[in-house]
Write an enzyme that holds these catalytic residues in place. Structure first.
Site, mmCIF file in Angstrom:
data_model
loop_
_atom_site.group_PDB
_atom_site.id
_atom_site.type_symbol
_atom_site.label_atom_id
_atom_site.label_comp_id
_atom_site.label_asym_id
_atom_site.label_seq_id
_atom_site.Cartn_x
_atom_site.Cartn_y
_atom_site.Cartn_z
ATOM 1 C CG ASP A 89 -2.303 0.550 0.915
ATOM 2 O OD1 ASP A 89 -2.408 1.788 0.856
ATOM 3 O OD2 ASP A 89 -3.263 -0.218 0.742
ATOM 4 C CG HIS A 126 -5.236 3.846 0.494
ATOM 5 N ND1 HIS A 126 -4.918 2.500 0.557
ATOM 6 C CD2 HIS A 126 -6.399 3.920 -0.187
ATOM 7 C CE1 HIS A 126 -5.847 1.803 -0.070
ATOM 8 N NE2 HIS A 126 -6.769 2.644 -0.538
ATOM 9 C CB SER A 316 -9.292 0.208 -0.439
ATOM 10 O OG SER A 316 -8.459 0.429 -1.521
#
Length: 508
Positions: A89, A126, A316
């Site tokens: 990520d 994120h 996600s």
């Protein structure tokens, strides 16, 4: 080989060789719905809500745990202990809600690895959100991850604006395969990939699908986000398209912990004739860890919940929930193969509406624990041979340096020969120390130091980027650092960025 109506080859099970029927699709989300959420480009399948059906606090991880059948029965005592999860990520930030004892920093393969102040750290926000869903333990809010005792290995790929090339993703998958047993107490059994490339390549030659299939063969359950292009899309994001992996779509939970009102989230990708998502998981307005001062935190302050949490929606988030569920299942059933894990998780809880018509179910840990894998659970799809063009996997998702897009059969460092790489990947020999296919990308072992319990050493990248700059160091990094509680920078920009539009209509 059979093709879909869009001309893309479909890989059929050798066991059945049955054609898949076209499926009616819902229309894309309305403009009003689109305006309430944000969907990043660049391949990361998450979005950030300022409003939504769950109000201003979002769906708590406590409720998520109940929704996926992990808070009662045999599942209630499971924590993910002894199971390693790899998170590919944007890195993680050392916020108080991420326990250092459960966190490992693998190699930073991102462009920001060349900055001492940014290395391993999540400038975008994120990765921290994903990590919080899996292993978070935030005493300030009481938010606890779904698998809080799993060992999370973070491999940073994306920058503050999410920029990453598919070659970096492939290198990271290879690294996980080759280093999955570095920690004998918590071997990596799960790989979370909340990423989708911009390409729609030939399935039987795609290098990205070949990479995830090698991980699957090595005993790692690859959990891939289906993508956020909406129910009217014609294919899942790559590599969720791969028939071997566990692809995940999102559900909208309507702000309740009951499952009877859950529906397929309108932003979830569906396919016209190819593979649909294998499972669904909660993915709308999930409250997880906030990364103060990060790109999304600065841009979407209304998505904050209290001082330590942040609300995000997308496949996600659904993928991270599923990865944690897999960790719980493997703690209880360590002998299960990836095929068996996929088989029992697909027999989850029914949801209403479009998902019911498609036969899609939401993951349930207790149901999976009570289910015996089918004798036919072993998958017999035709695998990729990995010899296809890297540029086809890249598609329209281009990483850009000084306004020059990376293209052709090139990694960020130089030429790439797919068939040659595939031969090494099949043997688990693409990495030698910190060099991937002869290109130094990281240090040579576990000798670095950071905020995590264990860290892979860094390296200075040789040569210069393809965009004509004199070095890999971006001048925009100057003055940006983690102060101990938040990022010092007020805004984020840089020489490296994604060619996809990061301010699309789906941003909130």
């Amino acid at each position: 080989m059979p093709t879909s109506s869009a001309g893309r080859p479909r890989r059929l099970s050798r066991a059945t060789a049955a054609a898949l029927l076209p499926l009616a699709l819902l229309a894309p989300a309305t403009p009003a719905a689109a305006a309430s959420r944000s969907t990043p480009g660049g391949g990361w399948s998450g979005s950030w809500l300022s409003t939504g059906t769950t109000g201003t606090t979002g769906t708590s991880l406590k409720d998520v745990r109940k929704i996926i059948g992990a808070d009662t029965g045999a599942a209630a005592a499971l924590t993910g202990a002894g199971v390693g999860v790899a998170l590919l990520d944007t890195g993680v930030a050392p916020v108080a809600g991420l326990p250092a004892a459960q966190l490992v920093n693998g190699p930073d393969l991102s462009f920001e690895s060349q900055s001492d102040d940014l290395r391993y750290l999540d400038t975008y926000g994120h990765g921290t959100h994903m990590a919080g869903i899996i292993i978070g333990n935030d005493t300030a809010s009481g938010s606890v991850g779904i698998a809080p005792k799993a060992k999370l290995t973070s491999i940073k790929l994306g920058t503050a604006n999410g920029a990453v090339d598919v070659s970096q993703v492939i290198a990271a998958i290879d690294w996980v395969v080759e280093h999955r047993n570095d920690d004998p107490a918590s071997p990596i059994r799960v790989l979370n990939l909340s990423y989708g490339s911009g390409g729609n390549p030939n399935a039987w030659t795609d290098p990205l699908q070949f990479a995830v299939e090698q991980a699957w063969k090595a005993g790692i359950v690859v959990v891939a986000a289906a993508g956020n292009d909406g129910n009217g899309s014609t294919t899942l994001a790559n590599p969720a398209t791969d028939p071997f992996v566990l692809s995940v779509g999102a559900t909208a939970t309507k702000g309740t912990s009951a499952t009877g009102d859950d529906e397929l989230a309108t932003f979830t990708n569906l396919a016209s004739q190819e593979k649909q998502p294998d499972v669904l998981a909660p993915g709308e307005s999930i409250a997880s860890l906030r990364d103060p001062g990060s790109n999304i935190d600065n841009t979407y302050p209304s998505a904050r919940t209290g001082t330590t949490l942040f609300r995000g929606s997308g496949t996600s988030q659904a993928a991270a929930v599923t990865s944690a569920a897999v960790a719980l299942l493997l703690q209880a059933r360590p002998s299960y193969t990836p095929d068996q894990v996929k088989d029992v998780l697909k027999r989850g809880t029914a949801v209403t509406g479009k998902a019911a018509a498609l036969g899609l179910k939401q993951v349930s840990v207790n149901t999976a624990l009570e289910t015996v894998p089918s004798s036919a659970s072993k998958q017999t799809w035709t695998p990729s041979n990995g010899s296809g063009n890297l540029d086809d996997a890249r598609g329209d998702s281009r990483v850009v340096s000084n306004n020059v897009a990376l293209s052709g059969e090139m990694t960020i460092f130089g030429p790439f020969h797919s068939a040659n790489w595939a031969a090494y990947a099949a043997l688990g020999k693409t990495w030698q120390g910190g060099a991937w296919m002869g290109m130094p990308m990281a240090g040579d072992g576990w000798t670095g130091t950071s905020f995590a319990s264990k860290t892979w050493a860094p390296a200075v990248w040789a040569g210069t980027p393809w965009g004509g700059a004199s070095s890999w160091v971006d001048p925009s990094w100057t003055g940006r650092f983690w102060s101990g509680r938040f990022w010092s920078a007020g805004s984020w920009s840089g020489r490296f960025w994604s060619s996809e539009d990061w301010s699309s209509a789906y941003w909130g």
